[in-house]
Design an enzyme around this catalytic site. Structure first.
Site, PDB file in Angstrom:
ATOM      1  N   GLY A 193      86.661  68.451  82.884  1.00  0.00           N
ATOM      2  CA  GLY A 193      87.566  68.120  81.766  1.00  0.00           C
ATOM      3  C   GLY A 193      88.344  66.844  82.031  1.00  0.00           C
ATOM      4  O   GLY A 193      88.942  66.278  81.122  1.00  0.00           O
ATOM      5  N   ALA A 226     104.829  53.861  83.397  1.00  0.00           N
ATOM      6  CA  ALA A 226     103.834  54.069  82.324  1.00  0.00           C
ATOM      7  C   ALA A 226     103.455  52.712  81.747  1.00  0.00           C
ATOM      8  O   ALA A 226     103.722  52.409  80.589  1.00  0.00           O
ATOM      9  CB  ALA A 226     104.411  54.983  81.242  1.00  0.00           C
ATOM     10  N   HIS A 235      98.906  69.609  46.303  1.00  0.00           N
ATOM     11  CA  HIS A 235     100.362  69.636  46.137  1.00  0.00           C
ATOM     12  C   HIS A 235     100.869  71.029  46.422  1.00  0.00           C
ATOM     13  O   HIS A 235     100.288  71.997  45.941  1.00  0.00           O
ATOM     14  CB  HIS A 235     100.730  69.255  44.700  1.00  0.00           C
ATOM     15  CG  HIS A 235     102.213  69.331  44.465  1.00  0.00           C
ATOM     16  ND1 HIS A 235     103.084  68.383  44.939  1.00  0.00           N
ATOM     17  CD2 HIS A 235     102.969  70.280  43.842  1.00  0.00           C
ATOM     18  CE1 HIS A 235     104.327  68.723  44.593  1.00  0.00           C
ATOM     19  NE2 HIS A 235     104.274  69.873  43.923  1.00  0.00           N
TER      20      HIS A 235
HETATM   21  P1  NAD Z   1     100.048  51.154  77.359  1.00  0.00           P
HETATM   22  O1  NAD Z   1      99.305  49.967  77.792  1.00  0.00           O
HETATM   23  O2  NAD Z   1      99.752  51.751  76.046  1.00  0.00           O
HETATM   24  O3  NAD Z   1     101.622  50.842  77.360  1.00  0.00           O
HETATM   25  C1  NAD Z   1     102.259  50.280  78.454  1.00  0.00           C
HETATM   26  C2  NAD Z   1     103.454  49.511  77.969  1.00  0.00           C
HETATM   27  O4  NAD Z   1     104.154  49.061  79.118  1.00  0.00           O
HETATM   28  C3  NAD Z   1     103.102  48.289  77.155  1.00  0.00           C
HETATM   29  O5  NAD Z   1     103.833  48.317  75.957  1.00  0.00           O
HETATM   30  C4  NAD Z   1     103.527  47.125  78.053  1.00  0.00           C
HETATM   31  O6  NAD Z   1     104.028  46.027  77.322  1.00  0.00           O
HETATM   32  C5  NAD Z   1     104.611  47.758  78.897  1.00  0.00           C
HETATM   33  N1  NAD Z   1     104.777  47.156  80.213  1.00  0.00           N
HETATM   34  C6  NAD Z   1     103.808  46.725  81.051  1.00  0.00           C
HETATM   35  N2  NAD Z   1     104.351  46.272  82.199  1.00  0.00           N
HETATM   36  C7  NAD Z   1     105.692  46.436  82.074  1.00  0.00           C
HETATM   37  C8  NAD Z   1     106.794  46.161  82.920  1.00  0.00           C
HETATM   38  N3  NAD Z   1     106.645  45.652  84.151  1.00  0.00           N
HETATM   39  N4  NAD Z   1     108.044  46.436  82.469  1.00  0.00           N
HETATM   40  C9  NAD Z   1     108.214  46.978  81.235  1.00  0.00           C
HETATM   41  N5  NAD Z   1     107.209  47.242  80.406  1.00  0.00           N
HETATM   42  C10 NAD Z   1     105.961  46.988  80.823  1.00  0.00           C
HETATM   43  O7  NAD Z   1      99.883  52.195  78.547  1.00  0.00           O
HETATM   44  P2  NAD Z   1     100.324  53.703  78.760  1.00  0.00           P
HETATM   45  O8  NAD Z   1     101.363  54.161  77.818  1.00  0.00           O
HETATM   46  O9  NAD Z   1     100.587  53.772  80.220  1.00  0.00           O
HETATM   47  O10 NAD Z   1      99.007  54.501  78.432  1.00  0.00           O
HETATM   48  C11 NAD Z   1      97.768  54.197  79.075  1.00  0.00           C
HETATM   49  C12 NAD Z   1      96.628  54.372  78.121  1.00  0.00           C
HETATM   50  O11 NAD Z   1      96.438  55.746  77.839  1.00  0.00           O
HETATM   51  C13 NAD Z   1      96.866  53.659  76.815  1.00  0.00           C
HETATM   52  O12 NAD Z   1      95.725  52.977  76.414  1.00  0.00           O
HETATM   53  C14 NAD Z   1      97.177  54.765  75.860  1.00  0.00           C
HETATM   54  O13 NAD Z   1      96.772  54.479  74.544  1.00  0.00           O
HETATM   55  C15 NAD Z   1      96.415  55.941  76.438  1.00  0.00           C
HETATM   56  N6  NAD Z   1      97.123  57.156  76.083  1.00  0.00           N
HETATM   57  C16 NAD Z   1      97.018  57.636  74.843  1.00  0.00           C
HETATM   58  C17 NAD Z   1      97.725  58.742  74.470  1.00  0.00           C
HETATM   59  C18 NAD Z   1      97.594  59.263  73.095  1.00  0.00           C
HETATM   60  O14 NAD Z   1      96.623  58.971  72.430  1.00  0.00           O
HETATM   61  N7  NAD Z   1      98.569  59.993  72.620  1.00  0.00           N
HETATM   62  C19 NAD Z   1      98.596  59.366  75.345  1.00  0.00           C
HETATM   63  C20 NAD Z   1      98.695  58.843  76.592  1.00  0.00           C
HETATM   64  C21 NAD Z   1      97.967  57.726  76.959  1.00  0.00           C
END
Ligand code: NAD
Length: 466
Positions: free
Chosen positions: A37, A271, A445
């Site tokens: 998974g 993140a 609706h």
């Molecule tokens: P992300 O790339 O989506 O977001 C990371 C953010 O951190 C960006 O906005 C970036 O500008 C910012 N950032 C980078 N370096 C930084 C720094 N030094 N200081 C401050 N900000 C900084 O990455 P994520 O949220 O870690 O997620 C990873 C991946 O996993 C993404 O592609 C996301 O779409 C995917 N994901 C999706 C879901 C969902 O669909 N709900 C949930 C979790 C993760």
């Protein structure tokens, strides 16, 4: 024995690709070093949704009065909240095991490496139980996923105690009183939302000039307002210069607008994106072409190496489970000579916070950059009967049509339940719907989905309920 396909990695890309290949009559094995998974079921999409559900229910019962209800002050047992999330993940992990058996797919537990082979690279698995197994196959599908990016240069490296990645944030021993979240993508925002609901003092730092920067600007602005109303603090356009442990907590140094500040907190979640799990597999020796840290593949998932496919997170953005599944299923059809699914359907994105955010297709800014002439419609949930009745009047639907052709090219939503509604737009876009199609569709609706109809009507100034 020679398999028709060996899949490496059993996340939602790998295991779904393996099942489709088996349905296509191929003899399939899947190699997994950890849990069936992958990240999605065990450490990502699913367990976070369990945590967020607990948070959402807790938020709701804290507002019983809004619904004319009474009750004693609610509380929570944090260990049980986490245990429920782990139990949900475990159930789904077991479900994948069942699916592998049902589809007669051999599961090999261990770490796979590749070396030159006959029809496809030879797979050697260092077995978890000890020893080695060589697996010959006509095709190999790399579905090895990705992991959290860390930034050693500034100390943003998880120690599992005060500094976390998503993995640690899923199984904490206690709720930190204060939490700094670095990055406002889906991971950062979902955890910020969860921990805030359970009482943590949360500050999110985003390097770009707005939160959820991949979303439409109007959605980012609405999300910022809604989360701030919930007490989440933000620093945008802010650069983290140092993350260091301080006693049992952390100090995060931030620079924004020429000013420096040091945020002190009990915990910090890193993140800031992800990196592909492509190390140590032997890709370099095989001469696999890479593109910015990801395996380069074509529209059918094929790499430049004979018999080697790559799908999902390890093959580049968007790093989303549903994109991985789609790519893998398509590749499994393609290698079996079957007519594959649609090659490039639009890929939705969802953030499951409170409020939820969901989108598909181009943003207004993206359309502008591409020089596309657009027609835009909007409708707020505060004018939608079902949303008002549900006590969920926040947010809106925004639709973007190509002005010349009338084609639906983008949809952006923020509010309650929007992650369950976005698929209407996905289907519409996949079927190349126009504004006329949406305007001529009957929406039930009362539902929040009527905001989709109203937003589509608004693009022509024909909105009815506002
Ligand atoms: P992300 O790339 O989506 O977001 C990371 C953010 O951190 C960006 O906005 C970036 O500008 C910012 N950032 C980078 N370096 C930084 C720094 N030094 N200081 C401050 N900000 C900084 O990455 P994520 O949220 O870690 O997620 C990873 C991946 O996993 C993404 O592609 C996301 O779409 C995917 N994901 C999706 C879901 C969902 O669909 N709900 C949930 C979790 C993760």
């Amino acid at each position: 024995m020679t398999y028709d396909l060996v899949v490496i990695g059993s996340g939602p890309g790998g295991y779904e690709g393996a099942i489709r290949a088996s349905q296509n009559g191929l003899k399939v094995a899947i190699v997994e070093r950890e849990l069936l998974g992958g990240i999605c079921l065990n450490w990502g999409c699913i367990p976070t949704k369990a945590l967020l559900k607990s948070a959402e229910v807790f938020d709701k019962i804290n507002h019983l009065g809004d619904y004319g209800l009474t009750g004693e002050k609610p509380g929570f047992d944090f260990d049980k909240v986490v245990a429920r999330s782990r139990a949900v993940a475990k159930q789904l992990n077991g479900g994948v095991g069942y699916l592998m058996k049902k589809n007669k797919i051999d599961v090999i537990e261990g770490f796979a490496t590749l070396s030159p082979g006959k029809d496809a690279p030879k797979v050697t698995v260092k077995l978890n139980k000890g020893g080695e197994q060589v697996v010959e196959a006509k095709n190999v599908m790399l579905a090895v996923g990705a992991r959290a990016r860390e930034i050693p240069a500034i100390g943003a490296v998880a120690d599992g105690e005060a500094i976390w990645t998503y993995r640690n944030a899923l199984t904490p021993k206690k709720i930190p009183k204060s939490l700094v979240v670095i990055g406002s993508g889906a991971i950062g925002i979902e955890f910020a939302s969860f921990y805030r609901s359970l009482g943590a003092d949360v500050t999110v730092i985003e390097a770009l000039d707005r939160i959820l920067p991949v979303e439409d600007k109007e959605v980012s602005a609405e999300a910022h307002k809604a989360f701030e109303k919930r007490g989440i603090k933000f620093r945008v356009g802010a650069k983290v210069t140092k993350v260091e442990k301080a006693g049992a907590g952390v100090k995060v140094s931030v620079e924004a607008g020429g000013k420096s500040e040091v945020l002190e907190a009990e915990g910090c979640i890193v993140a800031v994106g992800i990196v592909a799990n492509t190390d140590g597999i032997g890709l370099d020796k095989l001469g696999v072409e890479m593109d910015r840290g990801h395996v380069k593949n074509d529209a059918h998932g094929k790499t430049n190496v004979k018999g080697l496919y790559a799908i999902g997170d390890c093959a580049g953005p968007p790093w989303l489970a549903h994109k991985a599944s789609h790519e893998a299923v398509h590749a499994a059809d393609y290698m079996a000579g079957k007519k594959g699914s649609n090659l490039n359907p639009p890929i939705p994105g969802c953030t499951y916070a409170t409020p939820e955010v969901a989108s598909v297709g181009i943003t207004e800014q993206g359309a502008k950059e591409k020089g596309i002439d657009v027609k835009i419609g909007r409708f707020p949930f505060k004018a939608n009967g079902k949303a008002i009745a549900a006590g969920e009047p926040g947010g809106f639907v925004k639709v973007i049509f190509d002005k010349t052709t009338g084609a639906l090219i983008g949809a952006h939503m923020i509010g309650a339940n929007v992650t369950e509604m976005i698929q209407g737009f996905c289907l519409a876009m996949t079927m190349e719907a126009t504004e006329e199609d949406l305007q001529g569709t009957i929406f039930p609706h009362p539902t929040m989905s009527e905001a989709i109809l109203e937003a589509s009507l608004d693009a022509d100034g024909k909105m009815i309920n506002l």
